[in-house]
Each structure stands twice: as C-alpha cells, then as structure tokens.
Design a protein around this motif. Structure first.
Motif, mmCIF file in Angstrom:
data_model
loop_
_atom_site.group_PDB
_atom_site.id
_atom_site.type_symbol
_atom_site.label_atom_id
_atom_site.label_comp_id
_atom_site.label_asym_id
_atom_site.label_seq_id
_atom_site.Cartn_x
_atom_site.Cartn_y
_atom_site.Cartn_z
ATOM 1 N N THR A 3 37.363 4.506 10.299
ATOM 2 C CA THR A 3 36.318 3.505 10.076
ATOM 3 C C THR A 3 35.092 4.088 9.363
ATOM 4 N N LEU A 4 35.060 5.395 9.191
ATOM 5 C CA LEU A 4 33.907 6.028 8.552
ATOM 6 C C LEU A 4 34.040 5.991 7.035
ATOM 7 N N PRO A 5 32.933 5.811 6.316
ATOM 8 C CA PRO A 5 32.971 5.910 4.847
ATOM 9 C C PRO A 5 33.259 7.342 4.416
ATOM 10 N N GLU A 6 33.746 7.497 3.198
ATOM 11 C CA GLU A 6 34.114 8.820 2.699
ATOM 12 C C GLU A 6 32.944 9.794 2.733
ATOM 13 N N ALA A 7 31.750 9.286 2.438
ATOM 14 C CA ALA A 7 30.568 10.164 2.450
ATOM 15 C C ALA A 7 30.322 10.732 3.840
ATOM 16 N N ALA A 8 30.527 9.903 4.861
ATOM 17 C CA ALA A 8 30.330 10.357 6.243
ATOM 18 C C ALA A 8 31.381 11.390 6.628
ATOM 19 N N LYS A 9 32.629 11.156 6.215
ATOM 20 C CA LYS A 9 33.693 12.113 6.523
ATOM 21 C C LYS A 9 33.443 13.449 5.817
ATOM 22 N N LYS A 10 32.962 13.354 4.577
ATOM 23 C CA LYS A 10 32.658 14.582 3.835
ATOM 24 C C LYS A 10 31.545 15.363 4.534
ATOM 25 N N SER A 11 30.550 14.632 5.023
ATOM 26 C CA SER A 11 29.440 15.272 5.714
ATOM 27 C C SER A 11 29.909 15.963 6.995
ATOM 28 N N LEU A 12 30.799 15.299 7.722
ATOM 29 C CA LEU A 12 31.345 15.903 8.936
ATOM 30 C C LEU A 12 32.148 17.155 8.596
ATOM 31 N N GLY A 13 32.968 17.058 7.548
ATOM 32 C CA GLY A 13 33.770 18.205 7.155
ATOM 33 C C GLY A 13 32.935 19.406 6.786
ATOM 34 N N GLU A 14 31.785 19.163 6.194
ATOM 35 C CA GLU A 14 30.918 20.257 5.762
ATOM 36 C C GLU A 14 30.265 20.987 6.931
ATOM 37 N N MET A 15 30.399 20.441 8.144
ATOM 38 C CA MET A 15 29.912 21.139 9.335
ATOM 39 C C MET A 15 30.801 22.324 9.685
ATOM 40 N N THR A 16 32.031 22.321 9.191
ATOM 41 C CA THR A 16 32.969 23.402 9.475
ATOM 42 C C THR A 16 32.697 24.574 8.529
ATOM 43 N N PRO A 17 32.429 25.785 9.066
ATOM 44 C CA PRO A 17 32.086 26.918 8.206
ATOM 45 C C PRO A 17 33.145 27.231 7.144
ATOM 46 N N PHE A 18 34.390 27.412 7.559
ATOM 47 C CA PHE A 18 35.460 27.655 6.594
ATOM 48 C C PHE A 18 36.812 27.410 7.239
ATOM 49 N N PRO A 19 37.686 26.647 6.570
ATOM 50 C CA PRO A 19 37.425 25.948 5.312
ATOM 51 C C PRO A 19 36.434 24.805 5.495
#
Length: 256
Positions: free
Chosen positions: A202-218
């Motif tokens: 249900t999240l927009p792509e921008a929100a998912k991208k933002s969440l993903g960027e919380m992960t150091p690597f990958p």
C-alpha cells in the motif's frame, strides 16, 4: 538435506517470503505444500509451478484440528514430510495508548494468536510427523525454520504486539531445538529486516525507496528470494540448529 529431497509445508506460502520459499524449493526439485487462506494467490502459484510439486490447502494456522488434518494429508500425498517453514503472520500496528485511549485487547491477542501461537501450532504438529521419518546418514529426520523479525529486538513505537509475537518465536527456538534433538529434528529462526513483501504494497514507491535506504548495505529493501536462499542454507547445513539468524543488511531500527 538437498532441496530435491525436500517435502515441505510452507505456512503463508501464497505470498511474500513464503511464496519465494515455495518457488525456490520447487525450482530446485523439491515439493511444497502451501498452508494459507488466500485462495486466489495460492491457486495461481500452484498452477504456475505445477500441481505435481505444489499442493494448496486452505489452512488457518491458529486452528489445531485443521493444521493436524492438513499436515497428515500432505505427508500422505508426498509420502513424507521433512521440512516446515513458518511464514504466516500479520503486522497490524497500534500504539498501546492512542488519542482514543488504551488499545483494544483483541488487537494484541490477534497478533499473538496468528504469529506466535500459529507458528507453535504448526511446529508441534509437523514435528510429531517428522519424528516418525527414517533418519538420513546424519540422523536427521527433519528441519523447521520459523520467521521472527528484527522487531523482536528493535521494535518501534506501535509494534508492541508484533514485537512480542516475534520475540516469542526467537525465544522458543533454542528450547524446542534442544527438545527435538533427541529425534533428529533441527529448529532454526530467521529474523528478516525490511523486505519487499505484501506488507508494503500500500506504500508509494517513494516511501518504499526511503525505507530501503535505511538499510546500510545493500541500500534497499530485501528481496524475498534472499530469504529463500537462507532457508536453503539452513536446510543444507546440518550444524545450524537452535539459533536465530538476522537477515537485515546491518539495519538497526530507530524508535519510530
């Protein structure tokens, strides 16, 4: 245990981490039974992968009799049951005290019932079945993989119920592994971080991208196929037992 020898039950196997696990097992020659309540997704997956290697049994994991009956049917159909992967779960958020007052107790009970009690229910029934298997050369009769979460350790505000349920799964791993050691069934747990599953649909792509960027690597959301690969590693390495493995790209969750 080789994947081509796997005859598994995957709870929550119609989507997300469970679906990826079913796909990985079947694509490598094994068989998998989906225990889920989503008829549409499960039927589509079964038709895609082939009914000779995939079964679907509509199953409420909190229902003891239903899980027992369907587990027996799977063992009879496959001729054996040697793997259980528990992925069924809910992640309904809710603060303990909101502007409306204390959260309704039914909210907490539901999350615990599905995530923790449902996992335990499948474990007890599957293990009783595996106990009767012929052991392999290492004396192994089966493997159980349960799904915890990093929320068990860094639960955020609004995740009290979810964190409690996943913490319970983490905590029961060792005592159950110790108990099942006497008949050669290994028990492991995986604690995923932020993975791209239907919980994020249900999240927009921008929100998912933002969440993903919380992960150091990958620096992204996890792919469910990466969870399935860890399941394979657990199944094929007989020294992995009684432990929880974080699969999180080194993320440590903030309070909110």
């Amino acid at each position: 245990m080789r994947l081509r020898d796997v005859q598994a039950i995957v709870t929550g196997g119609a989507s997300g981490l469970g679906e990826a696990t079913v796909r990985h097992i079947v694509e490598n020659g094994g068989k998998a039974a989906i225990f889920d309540i989503n008829d549409e997704k499960a039927d589509r997956l079964m038709n895609e992968l082939g009914k000779e290697q995939v079964l679907y049994m509509k199953t409420d994991v909190t229902n003891g009799g239903q899980v027992e009956d369907n587990t027996t049917k799977v063992a009879d159909t496959f001729g054996n049951l040697n793997v259980l992967v528990n992925c069924a779960g809910v992640a309904t958020p809710g603060k303990v005290i909101s502007r409306k007052g204390p959260v309704d107790l039914s909210h907490f009970k539901k999350v615990i019932q599905v995530n923790l009690v449902g996992t335990f229910n499948a474990v007890r029934i599957a293990a009783a079945n595996m106990k009767e298997n012929e052991p392999n050369k290492d004396g192994e009769r089966g493997v159980i993989v349960n799904t915890s979460s990093i929320a068990a350790f860094e639960g955020q505000i609004g995740q009290a119920a979810y964190s409690a349920s996943k913490g319970g799964i983490a905590s029961m791993t060792l005592p159950i592994a110790r108990e099942f050691a006497s008949f050669g069934v290994r028990v492991m747990a995986i604690a995923p971080g932020l993975f791209e599953t239907p919980m994020f649909d249900t999240l927009p792509e921008a929100a998912k991208k933002s969440l993903g960027e919380m992960t150091p690597f990958p620096n992204r959301l996890g792919n469910p196929a990466e969870y399935a690969k860890l399941v394979e590693s657990i199944l094929t390495n007989p020294m992995l037992n009684g432990e929880l493995i974080r699969l999180d790209g080194a993320i440590r969750m903030q309070p909110k």
